[in-house]
Design an enzyme around this catalytic site. Structure first.
Site, PDB file in Angstrom:
ATOM      1  N   HIS A 279     -12.205 -12.747  -3.631  1.00 20.14           N
ATOM      2  CA  HIS A 279     -13.255 -11.995  -4.073  1.00 20.14           C
ATOM      3  C   HIS A 279     -14.142 -12.442  -5.263  1.00 20.14           C
ATOM      4  O   HIS A 279     -15.210 -12.086  -4.899  1.00 20.14           O
ATOM      5  CB  HIS A 279     -12.761 -10.455  -5.001  1.00 20.14           C
ATOM      6  CG  HIS A 279     -11.666 -10.007  -4.009  1.00 20.14           C
ATOM      7  ND1 HIS A 279     -11.217  -9.043  -4.456  1.00 20.14           N
ATOM      8  CD2 HIS A 279     -11.255 -10.774  -2.143  1.00 20.14           C
ATOM      9  CE1 HIS A 279     -10.379  -8.821  -2.742  1.00 20.14           C
ATOM     10  NE2 HIS A 279     -10.606  -8.823  -1.468  1.00 20.14           N
TER      11      HIS A 279
ATOM     12  N   ASP B 156      -2.746 -13.687  -1.156  1.00 17.31           N
ATOM     13  CA  ASP B 156      -3.273 -12.444   0.129  1.00 17.31           C
ATOM     14  C   ASP B 156      -4.197 -13.253   1.327  1.00 17.31           C
ATOM     15  O   ASP B 156      -5.485 -13.619   0.968  1.00 17.31           O
ATOM     16  CB  ASP B 156      -3.690 -11.557  -1.074  1.00 17.31           C
ATOM     17  CG  ASP B 156      -5.212 -10.139  -0.038  1.00 17.31           C
ATOM     18  OD1 ASP B 156      -4.157  -9.958   0.944  1.00 17.31           O
ATOM     19  OD2 ASP B 156      -5.416  -9.697  -1.086  1.00 17.31           O
TER      20      ASP B 156
ATOM     21  N   ASP C 105       1.755   1.832   3.808  1.00 19.69           N
ATOM     22  CA  ASP C 105       3.358   0.897   3.897  1.00 19.69           C
ATOM     23  C   ASP C 105       4.404   1.273   3.338  1.00 19.69           C
ATOM     24  O   ASP C 105       5.388   1.142   4.763  1.00 19.69           O
ATOM     25  CB  ASP C 105       3.013  -0.192   3.412  1.00 19.69           C
ATOM     26  CG  ASP C 105       1.951  -1.267   3.035  1.00 19.69           C
ATOM     27  OD1 ASP C 105       1.455  -0.896   5.075  1.00 19.69           O
ATOM     28  OD2 ASP C 105       1.524  -2.013   2.593  1.00 19.69           O
TER      29      ASP C 105
ATOM     30  N   GLU D 126      -8.453 -11.890  -7.115  1.00 21.47           N
ATOM     31  CA  GLU D 126      -8.498 -12.376  -6.069  1.00 21.47           C
ATOM     32  C   GLU D 126      -9.821 -13.671  -5.823  1.00 21.47           C
ATOM     33  O   GLU D 126     -10.912 -13.724  -5.812  1.00 21.47           O
ATOM     34  CB  GLU D 126      -8.664 -11.575  -4.935  1.00 21.47           C
ATOM     35  CG  GLU D 126      -8.558 -12.351  -3.562  1.00 21.47           C
ATOM     36  CD  GLU D 126      -8.108 -11.236  -2.467  1.00 21.47           C
ATOM     37  OE1 GLU D 126      -7.667 -10.493  -2.081  1.00 21.47           O
ATOM     38  OE2 GLU D 126      -8.833 -11.862  -1.219  1.00 21.47           O
TER      39      GLU D 126
ATOM     40  N   HIS E  97       1.094  -0.993  -0.193  1.00 24.30           N
ATOM     41  CA  HIS E  97       0.324   0.151   0.208  1.00 24.30           C
ATOM     42  C   HIS E  97       0.917   1.742  -0.087  1.00 24.30           C
ATOM     43  O   HIS E  97       2.070   1.059   0.707  1.00 24.30           O
ATOM     44  CB  HIS E  97      -0.847   0.419   1.328  1.00 24.30           C
ATOM     45  CG  HIS E  97      -1.756  -1.003   1.154  1.00 24.30           C
ATOM     46  ND1 HIS E  97      -2.435  -2.079   2.663  1.00 24.30           N
ATOM     47  CD2 HIS E  97      -2.935  -1.163   0.539  1.00 24.30           C
ATOM     48  CE1 HIS E  97      -3.027  -2.387   2.271  1.00 24.30           C
ATOM     49  NE2 HIS E  97      -3.180  -3.155   0.745  1.00 24.30           N
TER      50      HIS E  97
ATOM     51  N   ASP F 249     -15.125 -11.334   3.947  1.00 17.21           N
ATOM     52  CA  ASP F 249     -14.104 -12.568   3.440  1.00 17.21           C
ATOM     53  C   ASP F 249     -12.452 -12.562   4.748  1.00 17.21           C
ATOM     54  O   ASP F 249     -12.109 -11.800   5.015  1.00 17.21           O
ATOM     55  CB  ASP F 249     -13.246 -10.474   3.054  1.00 17.21           C
ATOM     56  CG  ASP F 249     -12.131 -10.705   1.922  1.00 17.21           C
ATOM     57  OD1 ASP F 249     -11.746 -11.924   1.811  1.00 17.21           O
ATOM     58  OD2 ASP F 249     -11.364  -9.551   1.581  1.00 17.21           O
TER      59      ASP F 249
ATOM     60  N   GLU G 295      -8.717  -4.689  -9.531  1.00 22.63           N
ATOM     61  CA  GLU G 295      -8.518  -5.650  -7.782  1.00 22.63           C
ATOM     62  C   GLU G 295     -10.320  -6.609  -7.317  1.00 22.63           C
ATOM     63  O   GLU G 295     -10.646  -5.699  -7.183  1.00 22.63           O
ATOM     64  CB  GLU G 295      -7.604  -6.025  -7.171  1.00 22.63           C
ATOM     65  CG  GLU G 295      -8.172  -7.284  -5.795  1.00 22.63           C
ATOM     66  CD  GLU G 295      -7.197  -7.110  -5.308  1.00 22.63           C
ATOM     67  OE1 GLU G 295      -6.477  -6.159  -5.008  1.00 22.63           O
ATOM     68  OE2 GLU G 295      -7.165  -8.236  -3.794  1.00 22.63           O
TER      69      GLU G 295
ATOM     70  N   ASP H 192      -9.632 -14.564   3.923  1.00 22.23           N
ATOM     71  CA  ASP H 192      -8.124 -14.052   3.451  1.00 22.23           C
ATOM     72  C   ASP H 192      -7.743 -15.409   4.120  1.00 22.23           C
ATOM     73  O   ASP H 192      -6.179 -15.450   4.255  1.00 22.23           O
ATOM     74  CB  ASP H 192      -7.500 -13.035   3.482  1.00 22.23           C
ATOM     75  CG  ASP H 192      -8.027 -11.901   3.127  1.00 22.23           C
ATOM     76  OD1 ASP H 192      -8.742 -11.905   2.105  1.00 22.23           O
ATOM     77  OD2 ASP H 192      -8.346 -10.902   3.393  1.00 22.23           O
TER      78      ASP H 192
HETATM   79  C1  GLO Z   1      -9.414  -6.544   0.729  1.00 24.48           C
HETATM   80  C2  GLO Z   1      -8.192  -6.922  -0.226  1.00 24.48           C
HETATM   81  C3  GLO Z   1      -7.021  -6.327  -0.610  1.00 24.48           C
HETATM   82  C4  GLO Z   1      -5.919  -5.933  -1.197  1.00 24.48           C
HETATM   83  C5  GLO Z   1      -4.839  -4.963  -0.873  1.00 24.48           C
HETATM   84  C6  GLO Z   1      -4.217  -4.515  -2.465  1.00 24.48           C
HETATM   85  O1  GLO Z   1     -10.000  -7.191   0.375  1.00 24.48           O
HETATM   86  O2  GLO Z   1      -8.146  -8.394  -0.785  1.00 24.48           O
HETATM   87  O3  GLO Z   1      -5.865  -7.064   0.571  1.00 24.48           O
HETATM   88  O4  GLO Z   1      -6.088  -7.093  -2.331  1.00 24.48           O
HETATM   89  O5  GLO Z   1      -5.396  -3.657  -0.891  1.00 24.48           O
HETATM   90  O6  GLO Z   1      -5.196  -3.942  -3.597  1.00 24.48           O
HETATM   91 MG    MG Z   2      -6.586  -8.937  -2.068  1.00 25.66          MG
END
Ligand code: GLO
Ligand code: MG
Length: 345
Positions: free
Chosen positions: A214, A283, A53, A211, A50, A249, A175, A251
């Protein structure tokens, strides 16, 4: 471990405190510099960032300060033998953007989002990555009547145009995610993301990031979302993980919920030579309640599962698959795939 030509990445947010909306953090925050040491130790090559970051508190810094700090970070990455895979603007934390960033009804919020995106591009350029990622966290609604959804798509395309003009060498991967934090997102699937890129001044510099979780949240198959991106030559990154049905979500570690669904993703990536096209991002987050000592294992497990599945994809008996397909015997194909996954002959 054999990596089959793949480069692997994750983001600092994937080493996480474990907090959920109903409870306290369960692990201490790990400083960014300590996280940087984890990458090579765990067998990763690239870092996803980010913007904040890379340059903390960038809203309160001048463009010169931002570039200077990002260049210093580039040097630390070089020293650690790492590269930046991409930079993404974190547009969901600022009080101005709670109701949307690029698509907010408030022109001040939209101006902030465009300005912050340019700072993010400065950082990407200083880190010498040619890729930025846009996760449109707050571009949607809780109440559909609260915003004009047609205008929102135009506003998103204008924001992309702004970035494409500002940084002529940068490529943008969108994304998509259908929900969370917003109830209804404007760009929920890869089809939407490809179409949005086509509406900009430089469609050839607009691509997508799939992703897995998602796609599952959207009720879609992640492998088919990847296939769609590949068919348009637009799949520039992936966020492999897993998701236990349509809820928050999660992950989860790659393959930990549905190993066959993970295999199908690896199959489509590997058959289409994704190792020549992009970095495989994971991720993933440790299970929310896990204590600090074990909270890196989700990364190791995801990496190893991915690589084991590459081996499974490459050792799949393609003649046997072809024979099943030619005979239209999908029951035999089903058994063949399951036996192969369980390494039975
Ligand atoms: C959240 C997203 C997040 C993005 C990250 C990069 O649901 O997956 O983790 O991948 O902010 O854009
Ligand atoms: Mg992501």
């Amino acid at each position: 471990m054999e990596t089959f030509g793949y480069r692997l990445s994750f983001g600092p947010w994937n080493i996480h405190e474990g907090a959920d909306p109903f409870g306290p953090p369960v692990r201490p925050t790990i400083p960014f510099d300590d996280k940087l040491t984890v990458y090579k130790r765990l067998g990763f090559d690239a870092v996803q960032f980010h913007d904040d970051d890379a340059v903390p508190d960038l809203d309160n810094k001048t463009p010169d300060q931002i570039t200077e700090e990002a260049r210093a970070l580039k040097q630390r990455l070089d020293d650690a033998g790492l590269v930046a895979e991409f930079v993404a603007p974190r547009l969901w934390e600022h009080p101005l953007t709670v109701d949307g960033a690029y698509t907010s009804n408030d022109p001040k919020a939209r101006a902030y989002a465009r300005d912050r995106s340019r700072k993010m591009l400065d950082i990407a350029q200083a880190l010498e990555t040619g890729l930025v990622v846009l996760w449109f966290a707050r571009e949607g609604t809780y109440l559909r009547e609260a915003k004009d959804a047609v205008r929102a798509v135009d506003l998103l395309a204008e924001a992309l145009d702004d970035m494409l003009a500002y940084a002529p060498d940068i490529r943008i991967a969108i994304e998509p995610k259908p929900n969370e934090p917003m109830d209804l997102a404007y760009i929920p699937t890869i089809g939407h993301a490809v179409a949005l890129g086509a509406k900009t001044r430089a469609p050839e510099r607009c691509g997508v990031l799939v992703e897995s979780a998602h796609a599952v949240l959207a009720g879609l198959d992640p492998a088919d979302e990847m296939a769609f991106g590949l068919a348009y030559d637009k799949l520039w990154s992936v966020h492999l993980n897993d998701q236990n049905g349509p809820k928050y979500d999660q992950d989860r570690a790659f393959g930990s919920v549905n190993l066959r669904r993970a295999f199908d993703q690896v199959l489509v990536l590997d058959d289409n030579k994704f190792y020549e096209k992009g970095v495989v991002g994971l991720d993933v987050k440790a299970l929310r309640t896990q204590k600090p000592g074990v909270a890196e294992k989700h990364l190791i497990n995801s990496r190893d599962t991915f690589l084991w599945l590459v081996e499974r994809a490459r050792s799949l008996d393609r003649d046997a698959v072809r024979q099943c397909i030619d005979a239209r015997d999908y029951e035999a194909l089903d058994r063949l795939i399951l036996m192969h996954l369980m390494a039975r002959t």
